[in-house]
Design a protein around this motif. Sequence first.
Motif, PDB file in Angstrom:
ATOM      1  N   PHE A  66       1.165  -1.208   0.104  1.00 42.07           N
ATOM      2  CA  PHE A  66       0.560   0.020   0.025  1.00 42.07           C
ATOM      3  C   PHE A  66       0.796   0.944  -0.478  1.00 42.07           C
ATOM      4  O   PHE A  66       0.669   2.231  -0.695  1.00 42.07           O
ATOM      5  CB  PHE A  66      -0.742  -0.105   0.982  1.00 42.07           C
ATOM      6  N   VAL A  67       1.966   1.201   1.015  1.00 44.99           N
ATOM      7  CA  VAL A  67       2.791   2.353   0.487  1.00 44.99           C
ATOM      8  C   VAL A  67       3.539   2.383  -0.217  1.00 44.99           C
ATOM      9  O   VAL A  67       3.812   3.739  -0.904  1.00 44.99           O
ATOM     10  CB  VAL A  67       3.787   2.383   2.300  1.00 44.99           C
ATOM     11  N   LEU A  68       4.075   1.534  -0.507  1.00 47.25           N
ATOM     12  CA  LEU A  68       4.758   1.506  -2.475  1.00 47.25           C
ATOM     13  C   LEU A  68       3.729   2.681  -3.243  1.00 47.25           C
ATOM     14  O   LEU A  68       3.862   2.846  -3.934  1.00 47.25           O
ATOM     15  CB  LEU A  68       5.503   0.690  -2.561  1.00 47.25           C
ATOM     16  N   TRP A  69       2.262   1.125  -3.260  1.00 47.38           N
ATOM     17  CA  TRP A  69       1.343   2.180  -4.577  1.00 47.38           C
ATOM     18  C   TRP A  69       1.398   3.450  -4.339  1.00 47.38           C
ATOM     19  O   TRP A  69       1.476   4.680  -5.078  1.00 47.38           O
ATOM     20  CB  TRP A  69       0.000   0.889  -4.025  1.00 47.38           C
ATOM     21  N   ARG A  70       1.785   3.960  -2.821  1.00 42.96           N
ATOM     22  CA  ARG A  70       1.063   5.641  -2.802  1.00 42.96           C
ATOM     23  C   ARG A  70       2.167   6.418  -3.457  1.00 42.96           C
ATOM     24  O   ARG A  70       2.598   7.488  -4.004  1.00 42.96           O
ATOM     25  CB  ARG A  70       0.285   5.973  -0.906  1.00 42.96           C
ATOM     26  N   ALA A  71       3.441   5.455  -2.900  1.00 40.24           N
ATOM     27  CA  ALA A  71       4.566   6.514  -3.535  1.00 40.24           C
ATOM     28  C   ALA A  71       5.055   6.601  -5.185  1.00 40.24           C
ATOM     29  O   ALA A  71       4.878   7.165  -5.859  1.00 40.24           O
ATOM     30  CB  ALA A  71       5.919   5.658  -2.649  1.00 40.24           C
ATOM     31  N   THR A  72       4.657   5.464  -5.706  1.00 40.17           N
ATOM     32  CA  THR A  72       4.180   5.543  -7.250  1.00 40.17           C
ATOM     33  C   THR A  72       3.246   6.556  -7.780  1.00 40.17           C
ATOM     34  O   THR A  72       3.499   6.834  -8.706  1.00 40.17           O
ATOM     35  CB  THR A  72       3.981   3.817  -7.627  1.00 40.17           C
ATOM     36  N   ARG A  73       2.149   6.493  -7.295  1.00 41.78           N
ATOM     37  CA  ARG A  73       1.525   7.882  -7.641  1.00 41.78           C
ATOM     38  C   ARG A  73       1.597   9.025  -6.671  1.00 41.78           C
ATOM     39  O   ARG A  73       0.453  10.102  -6.610  1.00 41.78           O
ATOM     40  CB  ARG A  73       0.151   7.132  -6.680  1.00 41.78           C
ATOM     41  N   GLY A  74       2.509   8.881  -6.341  1.00 39.89           N
ATOM     42  CA  GLY A  74       3.207  10.800  -5.842  1.00 39.89           C
ATOM     43  C   GLY A  74       2.793  11.204  -4.777  1.00 39.89           C
ATOM     44  O   GLY A  74       2.940  12.175  -4.587  1.00 39.89           O
ATOM     45  N   GLN A  75       2.334  10.386  -4.149  1.00 36.39           N
ATOM     46  CA  GLN A  75       1.515  11.180  -2.847  1.00 36.39           C
ATOM     47  C   GLN A  75       2.332  10.798  -1.808  1.00 36.39           C
ATOM     48  O   GLN A  75       2.190  10.946  -0.410  1.00 36.39           O
ATOM     49  CB  GLN A  75      -0.176   9.592  -2.571  1.00 36.39           C
ATOM     50  N   SER A  76       3.514  10.158  -1.678  1.00 37.31           N
ATOM     51  CA  SER A  76       4.379  10.483  -0.329  1.00 37.31           C
ATOM     52  C   SER A  76       6.113  10.356  -1.373  1.00 37.31           C
ATOM     53  O   SER A  76       6.391  10.139  -2.234  1.00 37.31           O
ATOM     54  CB  SER A  76       4.124   9.089   0.697  1.00 37.31           C
ATOM     55  N   SER A  77       6.623  11.701  -0.104  1.00 36.73           N
ATOM     56  CA  SER A  77       8.221  11.068  -0.855  1.00 36.73           C
ATOM     57  C   SER A  77       8.641   9.492  -0.098  1.00 36.73           C
ATOM     58  O   SER A  77       8.486   8.570   0.025  1.00 36.73           O
ATOM     59  CB  SER A  77       8.600  12.215  -0.066  1.00 36.73           C
ATOM     60  N   VAL A  78      10.535   9.105  -0.751  1.00 33.85           N
ATOM     61  CA  VAL A  78      11.238   8.171  -0.430  1.00 33.85           C
ATOM     62  C   VAL A  78      10.967   8.255   0.736  1.00 33.85           C
ATOM     63  O   VAL A  78      11.011   7.671   1.211  1.00 33.85           O
ATOM     64  CB  VAL A  78      12.301   8.455  -1.218  1.00 33.85           C
ATOM     65  N   GLY A  79      11.306   9.467   2.042  1.00 34.60           N
ATOM     66  CA  GLY A  79      11.818   9.640   2.779  1.00 34.60           C
ATOM     67  C   GLY A  79      10.429   8.745   3.476  1.00 34.60           C
ATOM     68  O   GLY A  79      10.662   8.687   4.843  1.00 34.60           O
ATOM     69  N   GLU A  80       9.472   9.231   2.907  1.00 33.97           N
ATOM     70  CA  GLU A  80       8.193   8.882   3.512  1.00 33.97           C
ATOM     71  C   GLU A  80       7.848   7.314   3.853  1.00 33.97           C
ATOM     72  O   GLU A  80       7.252   6.520   5.067  1.00 33.97           O
ATOM     73  CB  GLU A  80       7.225   9.892   3.473  1.00 33.97           C
ATOM     74  N   VAL A  81       8.338   6.978   2.536  1.00 33.89           N
ATOM     75  CA  VAL A  81       8.220   5.458   2.669  1.00 33.89           C
ATOM     76  C   VAL A  81       8.965   4.325   3.632  1.00 33.89           C
ATOM     77  O   VAL A  81       8.648   4.136   4.021  1.00 33.89           O
ATOM     78  CB  VAL A  81       8.854   5.048   0.687  1.00 33.89           C
ATOM     79  N   VAL A  82      10.242   4.802   3.096  1.00 36.77           N
ATOM     80  CA  VAL A  82      11.419   4.605   4.643  1.00 36.77           C
ATOM     81  C   VAL A  82      10.902   4.579   5.739  1.00 36.77           C
ATOM     82  O   VAL A  82      10.781   3.564   6.306  1.00 36.77           O
ATOM     83  CB  VAL A  82      12.194   5.314   4.488  1.00 36.77           C
ATOM     84  N   MET A  83       9.944   5.872   6.150  1.00 33.37           N
ATOM     85  CA  MET A  83       9.789   5.758   7.493  1.00 33.37           C
ATOM     86  C   MET A  83       8.511   4.805   7.690  1.00 33.37           C
ATOM     87  O   MET A  83       8.248   4.106   9.050  1.00 33.37           O
ATOM     88  CB  MET A  83       9.291   7.190   7.589  1.00 33.37           C
ATOM     89  N   ALA A  84       7.554   4.879   6.367  1.00 33.40           N
ATOM     90  CA  ALA A  84       6.373   4.017   6.939  1.00 33.40           C
ATOM     91  C   ALA A  84       6.591   2.231   6.867  1.00 33.40           C
ATOM     92  O   ALA A  84       6.654   2.149   7.897  1.00 33.40           O
ATOM     93  CB  ALA A  84       5.763   3.940   5.820  1.00 33.40           C
ATOM     94  N   VAL A  85       8.205   1.970   6.054  1.00 30.05           N
ATOM     95  CA  VAL A  85       8.307   0.852   6.514  1.00 30.05           C
ATOM     96  C   VAL A  85       8.679   0.425   7.663  1.00 30.05           C
ATOM     97  O   VAL A  85       8.712  -0.671   7.852  1.00 30.05           O
ATOM     98  CB  VAL A  85       9.622   0.489   5.194  1.00 30.05           C
ATOM     99  N   TYR A  86       9.785   1.162   7.771  1.00 33.54           N
ATOM    100  CA  TYR A  86      10.690   1.672   9.223  1.00 33.54           C
ATOM    101  C   TYR A  86       9.395   0.922  10.133  1.00 33.54           C
ATOM    102  O   TYR A  86       9.747   0.072  11.623  1.00 33.54           O
ATOM    103  CB  TYR A  86      11.373   2.638   9.463  1.00 33.54           C
TER     104      TYR A  86
END
Length: 591
Positions: free
Chosen positions: A264-284
């Motif tokens: 879900f987090v990666l899907w949002r990132a691919t749609r430009g809804q979150s930054s790479v940093g937010e993806v890192v935070m989300a995964v962590y």
Amino acid sequence: MREQWRGFRLLVSTAVRTDPWRTFGLVLEPIGRLAWPLAGLWLSFLTDGVLQDRGNLIVAGIIGLLAGVVGNWGISLCGNMMRITLSEKVGFAFDREITRLTADLPGLDHHERADYQDRLELLRQSQGALGGAMNSLINSVANVVGGAGVIVMLVVVHPLLLVLVLFALPAIPVARLEQRWNKQAEEESATPSRQARHLRRLAYDRGAGMEIRVFGLQEELRARSREAWRTARRPAVRAAWRRDLAHGIQEIVYALAFVAAIGFVLWRATRGQSSVGEVVMAVYTCARVQQVVWAIHGVARLGQSLRAAGRMLWLRDYAATADARRSGRAPEQSIADGIVFENVSFRYPGTERWILRGMSLHIPAGGVVALVGENGAGKSTLVKLLARMYEPTEGRILVDGVDLAELDVDAWRERLSAAFQDFAKFELVAQQTVGVGDLSRLDDEAAVTAALDRAGAADVVPKLPQGVASQLGSSWEDGVDLSTGQWQKLALGRALMREAPLVVFFDEPTASLDAPTEHALFERYTEASRAGAARGMITVLVSHRFSTVRSADLILVIDDGRIAELGSHAELMEIDGLYAELYTLQARSYA
Ligand SMILES: Nc1ncnc2c1ncn2[C@@H]1O[C@H](COP(=O)(O)OP(=O)(O)OP(=O)(O)O)[C@@H](O)[C@H]1O
């Protein structure tokens, strides 16, 4: 729940009382756990700072990460050391209390009742859990704080990610089941592990050593002990298997949800809804949701400490109830009329069989009463009631009209003296082995010599290498061992140490002496008891030898817990009943 709360309070209050500074210092540790969820935030700052070339974010990320790691490390290091010391101190505090409470109990129930023995066994087994209770508690609180931090961070990343927490929740019923399985395992293993300890002790026991060797029991004992340990371990192993299985299933379910959340987090990132940093935070942060599971399991594990605390509370409550027997009045200085049994019946606590039934009799002050009867008739039980090791189940025992139950149990015991068949072998110096019969004159050599003399045991000490100063017990340096008869004679001396007892028991204390010696000794005691007659001293003799008891003022023939016959030797011979029959039988076989 109320019991658990009491257990919780017991653990915390013991820790605070034992070491207040360390206990309060430990409270800091959970705060350190907040560094874990916050690390996701610093990582996102660092990632976005590097990708977007923003120096302030990079600096904030690095400082945050460093501060978190160093701070958490420092707090954990100090916390660990404090926890180890505190665990040991709390463990010792409970250890001391268990020893004190059990040693101080006025009665014998805890030695003889299987259910009490099992509870004490469980308590002994869980002493470690009591010591480590603060450890578990702080760990649990730290995990709960960390888990709460993770939940906050999830909301920050995306509220929908909270669904992931739902998949961590099956840990709650699993934790409940785990508690139930552990409790069941502990209870099932109590009796077999007590058996195993008994068998192991028996294998090392010096007293049993001869018989074990003569009958070649070594391997048999080892095998039984191994089997008992196995039986004791089995429930714990079964519980561990169940727990691992339940954890495994729960973790697989959670892993599937975790993969979906990351998707879900990666899907949002691919749609430009979150930054790479937010993806890192989300995964962590998603990975950290596992901390919520640990928190739940930690609280479940705390259950073991709470159960141990519950057993400690049981012992305290039991000791407090038993202590109520200490609140009565002190006995008089002498007995004027005598001791009356008023319809006394008795069965051992926790059992159904009546051991004594409807006993009514008057033992006159200053008299010597002998108890005779077959093995298991109830003679020693009657002595135990008089010594207040137990209270009558029905009826009363009155001393000059005062119910024995109303007397302070310790004050009453101070006015007793006794020698038993199962005498204790106090491996001290000879002086003290006898002197403990009257602690106030422990080192009074003249008193010990006089007591040994009265007991017909004056011949024991001169044969010892250093007289009364000789260490007894061959397992000690320069220690000497005695024959069973010599030990028994010292026990008799001990029984004659107290100066003004009201009741003296001789419960087959001469079983390993020959009949004429026993007879001569009892003649002496009977004479000595006449000396105490002025204060109404009552002497109770238990013997299987009728020739020994014939000089008693009153002979009580007990048959299956009831008074079969009662009277002097001459009266009982006159009746020509059970006593006369047994007396004649024995006299003939000795002739
Ligand atoms: N702690 C106990 N719990 C349950 N039953 C007990 C306990 N102690 C003794 N008994 C039972 O009480 C009965 C009377 O025992 P007691 O020791 O009083 O007999 P006794 O007349 O002194 O025997 P002996 O002559 O063999 O010493 C026995 O049947 C025994 O099994």
